[in-house]
Design a protein around this motif. Sequence first.
Motif, mmCIF file in Angstrom:
data_model
loop_
_atom_site.group_PDB
_atom_site.id
_atom_site.type_symbol
_atom_site.label_atom_id
_atom_site.label_comp_id
_atom_site.label_asym_id
_atom_site.label_seq_id
_atom_site.Cartn_x
_atom_site.Cartn_y
_atom_site.Cartn_z
ATOM 1 N N ASP A 1 -8.889 13.008 -16.111
ATOM 2 C CA ASP A 1 -8.782 14.436 -15.820
ATOM 3 C C ASP A 1 -8.059 14.648 -14.495
ATOM 4 O OD1 ASP A 1 -9.184 17.148 -15.307
ATOM 5 O OD2 ASP A 1 -11.329 17.098 -15.726
ATOM 6 N N TRP A 2 -6.889 15.258 -14.565
ATOM 7 C CA TRP A 2 -6.113 15.465 -13.343
ATOM 8 C C TRP A 2 -6.796 16.423 -12.377
ATOM 9 C CZ3 TRP A 2 -4.791 20.478 -12.663
ATOM 10 C CH2 TRP A 2 -4.628 21.288 -13.802
ATOM 11 N N ALA A 3 -7.768 17.197 -12.850
ATOM 12 C CA ALA A 3 -8.494 18.110 -11.960
ATOM 13 C C ALA A 3 -9.631 17.400 -11.216
ATOM 14 C CB ALA A 3 -9.040 19.293 -12.758
ATOM 15 N N ASP A 4 -9.962 16.186 -11.605
ATOM 16 C CA ASP A 4 -11.019 15.406 -10.955
ATOM 17 C C ASP A 4 -10.403 14.606 -9.802
ATOM 18 O OD1 ASP A 4 -13.048 13.710 -10.156
ATOM 19 O OD2 ASP A 4 -13.622 13.131 -12.199
ATOM 20 N N ARG A 5 -10.256 15.264 -8.678
ATOM 21 C CA ARG A 5 -9.569 14.684 -7.525
ATOM 22 C C ARG A 5 -10.242 13.398 -7.041
ATOM 23 N NH1 ARG A 5 -5.236 17.223 -5.098
ATOM 24 N NH2 ARG A 5 -4.779 16.339 -3.091
ATOM 25 N N SER A 6 -11.567 13.335 -7.103
ATOM 26 C CA SER A 6 -12.251 12.130 -6.621
ATOM 27 C C SER A 6 -11.922 10.923 -7.512
ATOM 28 C CB SER A 6 -13.760 12.347 -6.513
ATOM 29 O OG SER A 6 -14.331 12.582 -7.777
ATOM 30 N N ASP A 7 -11.826 11.124 -8.828
ATOM 31 C CA ASP A 7 -11.482 10.011 -9.714
ATOM 32 C C ASP A 7 -10.022 9.600 -9.539
ATOM 33 O OD1 ASP A 7 -12.129 8.088 -11.751
ATOM 34 O OD2 ASP A 7 -10.915 9.302 -13.119
ATOM 35 N N ILE A 8 -9.151 10.570 -9.350
ATOM 36 C CA ILE A 8 -7.738 10.262 -9.101
ATOM 37 C C ILE A 8 -7.609 9.396 -7.843
ATOM 38 C CG2 ILE A 8 -5.529 11.248 -8.389
ATOM 39 C CD1 ILE A 8 -6.158 13.669 -10.138
ATOM 40 N N MET A 9 -8.308 9.792 -6.790
ATOM 41 C CA MET A 9 -8.206 9.054 -5.528
ATOM 42 C C MET A 9 -8.938 7.714 -5.592
ATOM 43 S SD MET A 9 -6.045 10.864 -4.130
ATOM 44 C CE MET A 9 -5.869 9.879 -2.667
ATOM 45 N N ARG A 10 -10.000 7.610 -6.402
ATOM 46 C CA ARG A 10 -10.672 6.325 -6.604
ATOM 47 C C ARG A 10 -9.694 5.338 -7.234
ATOM 48 N NH1 ARG A 10 -11.874 3.323 -10.290
ATOM 49 N NH2 ARG A 10 -11.329 4.839 -11.891
ATOM 50 N N ALA A 11 -8.963 5.794 -8.265
ATOM 51 C CA ALA A 11 -7.962 4.930 -8.900
ATOM 52 C C ALA A 11 -6.868 4.566 -7.895
ATOM 53 C CB ALA A 11 -7.363 5.619 -10.125
ATOM 54 N N ARG A 12 -6.473 5.517 -7.064
ATOM 55 C CA ARG A 12 -5.443 5.237 -6.048
ATOM 56 C C ARG A 12 -5.938 4.184 -5.063
ATOM 57 N NH1 ARG A 12 -1.800 3.280 -4.040
ATOM 58 N NH2 ARG A 12 -0.287 4.217 -2.638
ATOM 59 N N ASP A 13 -7.210 4.274 -4.674
ATOM 60 C CA ASP A 13 -7.776 3.285 -3.757
ATOM 61 C C ASP A 13 -7.788 1.886 -4.378
ATOM 62 O OD1 ASP A 13 -8.127 5.169 -1.774
ATOM 63 O OD2 ASP A 13 -10.248 5.522 -2.244
ATOM 64 N N VAL A 14 -8.084 1.804 -5.674
ATOM 65 C CA VAL A 14 -8.028 0.508 -6.362
ATOM 66 C C VAL A 14 -6.604 -0.032 -6.300
ATOM 67 C CG1 VAL A 14 -8.222 -0.667 -8.598
ATOM 68 C CG2 VAL A 14 -9.995 0.957 -7.891
ATOM 69 N N LEU A 15 -5.629 0.821 -6.556
ATOM 70 C CA LEU A 15 -4.229 0.381 -6.508
ATOM 71 C C LEU A 15 -3.857 -0.097 -5.105
ATOM 72 C CD1 LEU A 15 -2.641 3.111 -8.790
ATOM 73 C CD2 LEU A 15 -3.049 0.699 -9.353
ATOM 74 N N ARG A 16 -4.316 0.611 -4.094
ATOM 75 C CA ARG A 16 -4.062 0.156 -2.710
ATOM 76 C C ARG A 16 -4.668 -1.222 -2.474
ATOM 77 N NH1 ARG A 16 -4.973 5.681 -1.119
ATOM 78 N NH2 ARG A 16 -2.991 6.556 -0.455
ATOM 79 N N SER A 17 -5.890 -1.440 -2.986
ATOM 80 C CA SER A 17 -6.551 -2.737 -2.787
ATOM 81 C C SER A 17 -5.798 -3.862 -3.491
ATOM 82 C CB SER A 17 -8.004 -2.690 -3.267
ATOM 83 O OG SER A 17 -8.080 -2.726 -4.685
ATOM 84 N N LEU A 18 -4.989 -3.511 -4.505
ATOM 85 C CA LEU A 18 -4.182 -4.507 -5.218
ATOM 86 C C LEU A 18 -2.831 -4.737 -4.539
ATOM 87 C CD1 LEU A 18 -4.863 -3.334 -8.888
ATOM 88 C CD2 LEU A 18 -5.851 -5.321 -7.710
ATOM 89 N N GLY A 19 -2.572 -3.986 -3.463
ATOM 90 C CA GLY A 19 -1.335 -4.175 -2.719
ATOM 91 C C GLY A 19 -0.297 -3.077 -2.895
ATOM 92 N N PHE A 20 -0.616 -2.037 -3.650
ATOM 93 C CA PHE A 20 0.330 -0.938 -3.860
ATOM 94 C C PHE A 20 0.105 0.106 -2.766
ATOM 95 C CE2 PHE A 20 -0.616 -2.845 -7.990
ATOM 96 C CZ PHE A 20 0.645 -3.299 -8.319
ATOM 97 N N VAL A 21 0.637 -0.181 -1.583
ATOM 98 C CA VAL A 21 0.362 0.643 -0.415
ATOM 99 C C VAL A 21 1.432 1.703 -0.161
ATOM 100 C CG1 VAL A 21 -1.090 -1.088 0.692
ATOM 101 C CG2 VAL A 21 1.367 -1.104 1.119
ATOM 102 N N LYS A 22 2.608 1.548 -0.750
ATOM 103 C CA LYS A 22 3.634 2.582 -0.610
ATOM 104 C C LYS A 22 3.202 3.817 -1.379
ATOM 105 C CE LYS A 22 7.542 -0.515 -0.028
ATOM 106 N NZ LYS A 22 8.817 -0.979 -0.579
ATOM 107 N N GLU A 23 3.731 4.965 -0.985
ATOM 108 C CA GLU A 23 3.392 6.217 -1.650
ATOM 109 C C GLU A 23 3.716 6.160 -3.145
ATOM 110 O OE1 GLU A 23 3.950 10.599 -0.154
ATOM 111 O OE2 GLU A 23 5.775 9.978 -1.215
ATOM 112 N N LEU A 24 2.774 6.631 -3.960
ATOM 113 C CA LEU A 24 2.954 6.717 -5.404
ATOM 114 C C LEU A 24 2.884 8.174 -5.845
ATOM 115 C CD1 LEU A 24 0.566 3.876 -6.666
ATOM 116 C CD2 LEU A 24 3.048 3.739 -6.284
#
Length: 141
Positions: A96-119
């Motif tokens: 759900d694109w309106a669920d900002r906390s879930d969107i950012m949780r997924a983004r944090d997982v991606l950062r932890s995998l090394g995807f630190v540039k802006e997506l």
Amino acid sequence: MKEGISVEERLFRKSDKPSEDLSCNWHYKKSADYSDFVSTDLSGKWCIFASPTEVDGTWSKISGAIENNQLMCAKVSTALRSIGHNGHVICVYTHDWADRSDIMRARDVLRSLGFVKELGYKRDIDTRNRIYGAGEWYLRA
């Protein structure tokens, strides 16, 4: 031509590596917890762009996070889909694109995998409505 390998087998070869697969447009991966996920007007995705030399390793990282239930599901463009493009895209989905906390949780997982540039995060409804270029991204982080 090598003996025993037909032209069709070479032209439409299947591979587990997105960079080599000419048999389909996308490879998909879903976590066991989200095996029933389908794209809707509410879902959206983080988009990661990768070169042909980087895509297999990048997809492996994303696949591992899905297997560990850190991410819900994703797809990666294959060599067939990428013909005529500069590289590959990996789409990492949220419900759900309106669920900002879930969107950012997924983004944090991606950062932890090394995807630190802006997506960029894109809503599936915008993809269906063919919104590209200016106004394409719902969110950048």
